[in-house]
Design a protein around this motif. Structure first.
Motif, PDB file in Angstrom:
ATOM      1  N   GLU A 259     -12.799   0.245   3.692  1.00  0.00           N
ATOM      2  CA  GLU A 259     -12.445  -0.942   4.456  1.00  0.00           C
ATOM      3  C   GLU A 259     -11.139  -0.674   5.204  1.00  0.00           C
ATOM      4  N   PHE A 260     -10.660  -1.630   5.958  1.00  0.00           N
ATOM      5  CA  PHE A 260      -9.518  -1.413   6.839  1.00  0.00           C
ATOM      6  C   PHE A 260      -8.266  -2.134   6.335  1.00  0.00           C
ATOM      7  N   ILE A 261      -7.116  -1.590   6.751  1.00  0.00           N
ATOM      8  CA  ILE A 261      -5.828  -2.224   6.477  1.00  0.00           C
ATOM      9  C   ILE A 261      -5.140  -2.460   7.813  1.00  0.00           C
TER      10      ILE A 261
ATOM     11  N   THR B 295      -2.716  -6.312   5.493  1.00  0.00           N
ATOM     12  CA  THR B 295      -3.836  -7.179   5.127  1.00  0.00           C
ATOM     13  C   THR B 295      -5.121  -6.369   5.083  1.00  0.00           C
ATOM     14  N   ILE B 296      -5.876  -6.526   4.016  1.00  0.00           N
ATOM     15  CA  ILE B 296      -7.183  -5.883   3.896  1.00  0.00           C
ATOM     16  C   ILE B 296      -8.166  -6.626   4.788  1.00  0.00           C
ATOM     17  N   VAL B 297      -8.871  -5.911   5.640  1.00  0.00           N
ATOM     18  CA  VAL B 297      -9.827  -6.504   6.568  1.00  0.00           C
ATOM     19  C   VAL B 297     -11.200  -5.883   6.319  1.00  0.00           C
ATOM     20  N   PHE B 298     -12.174  -6.756   6.082  1.00  0.00           N
ATOM     21  CA  PHE B 298     -13.548  -6.312   5.873  1.00  0.00           C
ATOM     22  C   PHE B 298     -14.311  -6.312   7.192  1.00  0.00           C
TER      23      PHE B 298
ATOM     24  N   ASP C 261      -0.468  -0.320  -4.104  1.00  0.00           N
ATOM     25  CA  ASP C 261       0.713   0.073  -4.884  1.00  0.00           C
ATOM     26  C   ASP C 261       1.818  -0.927  -4.580  1.00  0.00           C
ATOM     27  N   ASN C 262       2.221  -1.687  -5.594  1.00  0.00           N
ATOM     28  CA  ASN C 262       3.256  -2.708  -5.387  1.00  0.00           C
ATOM     29  C   ASN C 262       4.588  -2.116  -4.957  1.00  0.00           C
ATOM     30  N   ASN C 263       4.758  -0.824  -5.178  1.00  0.00           N
ATOM     31  CA  ASN C 263       5.983  -0.151  -4.762  1.00  0.00           C
ATOM     32  C   ASN C 263       5.722   0.807  -3.603  1.00  0.00           C
ATOM     33  N   GLY C 264       4.600   0.603  -2.941  1.00  0.00           N
ATOM     34  CA  GLY C 264       4.197   1.548  -1.902  1.00  0.00           C
ATOM     35  C   GLY C 264       5.028   1.495  -0.641  1.00  0.00           C
TER      36      GLY C 264
ATOM     37  N   PHE D 163       0.825  -1.206   0.000  1.00  0.00           N
ATOM     38  CA  PHE D 163       0.000   0.000   0.000  1.00  0.00           C
ATOM     39  C   PHE D 163       0.863   1.260   0.000  1.00  0.00           C
ATOM     40  N   ALA D 164       0.280   2.330  -0.534  1.00  0.00           N
ATOM     41  CA  ALA D 164       0.911   3.650  -0.524  1.00  0.00           C
ATOM     42  C   ALA D 164      -0.061   4.646   0.077  1.00  0.00           C
ATOM     43  N   PHE D 165       0.457   5.572   0.885  1.00  0.00           N
ATOM     44  CA  PHE D 165      -0.394   6.598   1.494  1.00  0.00           C
ATOM     45  C   PHE D 165      -0.919   7.531   0.411  1.00  0.00           C
TER      46      PHE D 165
END
Length: 484
Positions: A254-256, A231-234, A223-226, A202-204
């Protein structure tokens, strides 16, 4: 506001009366002036009556198993009320009229609250700033939590890149039919509908101010270079996402849970007990889909995503409370026993109907001894010969029960019928209102409560109870025996 209800309360007595001869009661030595005997008790139904069936011991019936369960409790097709049920009713009346104790006779639990309309009771702005996230698991019957810090957020639109072309997340929750019932609103249904890989980079992106909770949320994109992995949490979807309003309404983030190297911390048994109670772990009929899904995962030693608060934000070692959603239910300050405010003594009901010592309860009323009951109530069998004629057809009714979490009724409000600020389980001077009783009503037909209607026009069958009662005129009888 004036509140009406079908039940009322006998005010709770502050003084518990204990018989002066309570410490002389013995299983083996009778009182010289005691009485022994028996009498016949007859019960006549003045309106339809019902006791849930425990299944016919013969295992044979014309109805299938499901229909058998709906019938009035019976033995070899003869309806009866269990003696324990009658005995329990008699004991409860004795507890009230003899100024007995309530402490020790109700579950000592701390109820939870999530009231978005009451900032004094549930300060969601302050609450939101304190929320952390992490992974909870059970190891050798001990619950451990790995903290992950504050959660990040990611929009449904950003998650569309992980979705198939025919099911984009941002569009899915704009369709009301996808969130028109409890199942569709659950987190589990979201995981079922969108099973893409949850571990990502992830990227901000930006800060987003939440007006309802008065704090900034950090929004991220995939973002693969973030440089930040997580983990994405629903969590659940409360309702439809409406984008044509100004501003748009409905959940769209959703949450990370970012990867963490923080060590696990143990979670106190009391915190876990409160979590389980908030999700009705003790009552399967009230459990929602998400708890039915997450609890077995915990039991198998798997980790589940949770939100929590620290007891002290400077010393991050003790967890205060836990939930499955960001704005989860928080427990009140006081448990039911704390608000009963009675001395726990051996009362008349104990010496007449018996008592059992629970070594784990630390209840000083027991004085480390148990007593058998001096009253025996037999099963009340139906005495009418026309059982078939008095057995009614299958009935469907809404039999919702009152909840002790409803503090306007269950907490003593000083005898006032119109209250602007209610006392709750958080107040130092709060007190349980008393013994709940349903007044006997004479005359007239049974008042029915029709079920609610779902948004799609169908009947809400989840709140409907089916049963096969006995009709008015059913007669049942038993013998009550007592000894000195």
């Amino acid at each position: 506001m004036s509140i009406t209800s079908p039940y009322n309360f006998v005010p709770l007595n502050t003084t518990v009366v204990s018989p002066e001869w309570a410490n002389q009661v013995s299983h083996d030595i009778p009182f010289a002036d005691g009485l022994s005997g028996s009498f016949r008790l007859e019960i006549m139904a003045e309106s339809p009556i019902y006791v849930r069936n425990g299944m016919d011991s013969t295992g044979k019936d014309d109805l299938n198993k499901d229909e058998e369960y709906l019938k009035f409790n019976h033995f070899r097709h003869v309806p009866f009320i269990p003696g324990s049920s009658i005995r329990g009713m008699l004991r409860n009346v004795m507890e009230i009229v003899t100024l007995g104790k309530m402490v020790g006779r109700v579950d000592d639990v701390r109820f939870s609250v999530r009231d978005f309309q009451n900032d004094d009771l549930y300060p969601k702005a302050d609450f939101s700033k304190d929320i952390q996230c992490g992974w909870l698991r059970k190891v050798d019957n001990v619950f451990k939590l790995q903290p992950c810090g504050q959660p990040g957020r990611i929009s449904h639109a950003s998650l569309d890149i992980l979705c198939p072309d025919n099911r984009k997340m941002s569009l899915y929750y704009q369709q009301r039919e996808n969130v028109n019932n409890d199942s569709g609103k659950s987190a589990k249904s979201k995981y079922d509908a969108f099973n893409f890989k949850k571990q990502q980079q992830f990227a901000f992106a930006k800060k987003d101010f939440d007006r309802k909770k008065d704090f900034d949320r950090k929004i991220y994109t995939i973002d693969n270079n973030g440089g930040k992995s997580g983990t994405i949490v629903f969590t659940g979807q409360p309702g439809v996402r409406a984008i044509h309003t100004s501003p748009p309404k409905g959940k769209h983030l959703e949450f990370i849970f970012f990867d963490s190297v923080q060590p696990e911390v143990s979670v106190a048994d009391e915190v876990i007990k409160n979590l389980f109670f908030a999700f009705y772990n003790h009552d399967k009929n009230q459990q929602k889909d998400d708890w039915k899904w997450r609890k077995p995962q915990l039991d198998k030693g798997e980790k589940i995503p949770v939100f929590f608060r620290w007891e002290d934000h400077k010393i991050k070692t003790i967890i205060k409370d836990i939930g499955l959603a960001f704005l989860y239910k928080i427990v009140y300050r006081f448990s039911t026993t704390k608000l009963i405010k009675q001395k726990s003594l051996v009362d008349f009901a104990d010496v007449i109907f018996g008592m059992v010592v629970d070594k784990k309860s630390n209840n000083p009323s027991t004085n480390e001894f148990s007593l058998k009951s001096r009253v025996h109530v037999g099963h009340a069998f139906m005495s009418n010969s026309n059982v078939i004629q008095l057995t009614l057809q299958k009935t469907s009714e809404v039999l919702s029960s009152p909840k002790p979490t409803y503090y306007p009724n269950y907490i003593d409000q000083g005898g006032k019928t119109n209250v602007e600020i209610y006392k709750t389980y958080n107040d130092d001077d709060a007190k349980i209102r008393g013994w709940k009783r349903y007044p006997v009503r004479s005359g007239g037909d049974v008042v029915q409560n029709p079920p609610s209607i779902n948004p799609d026009g169908t009947t809400n069958s989840k709140i409907v109870t089916q049963f096969i009662p006995l009709g008015k005129g059913a007669s049942l009888s038993t013998t009550v025996s007592f000894h000195k």
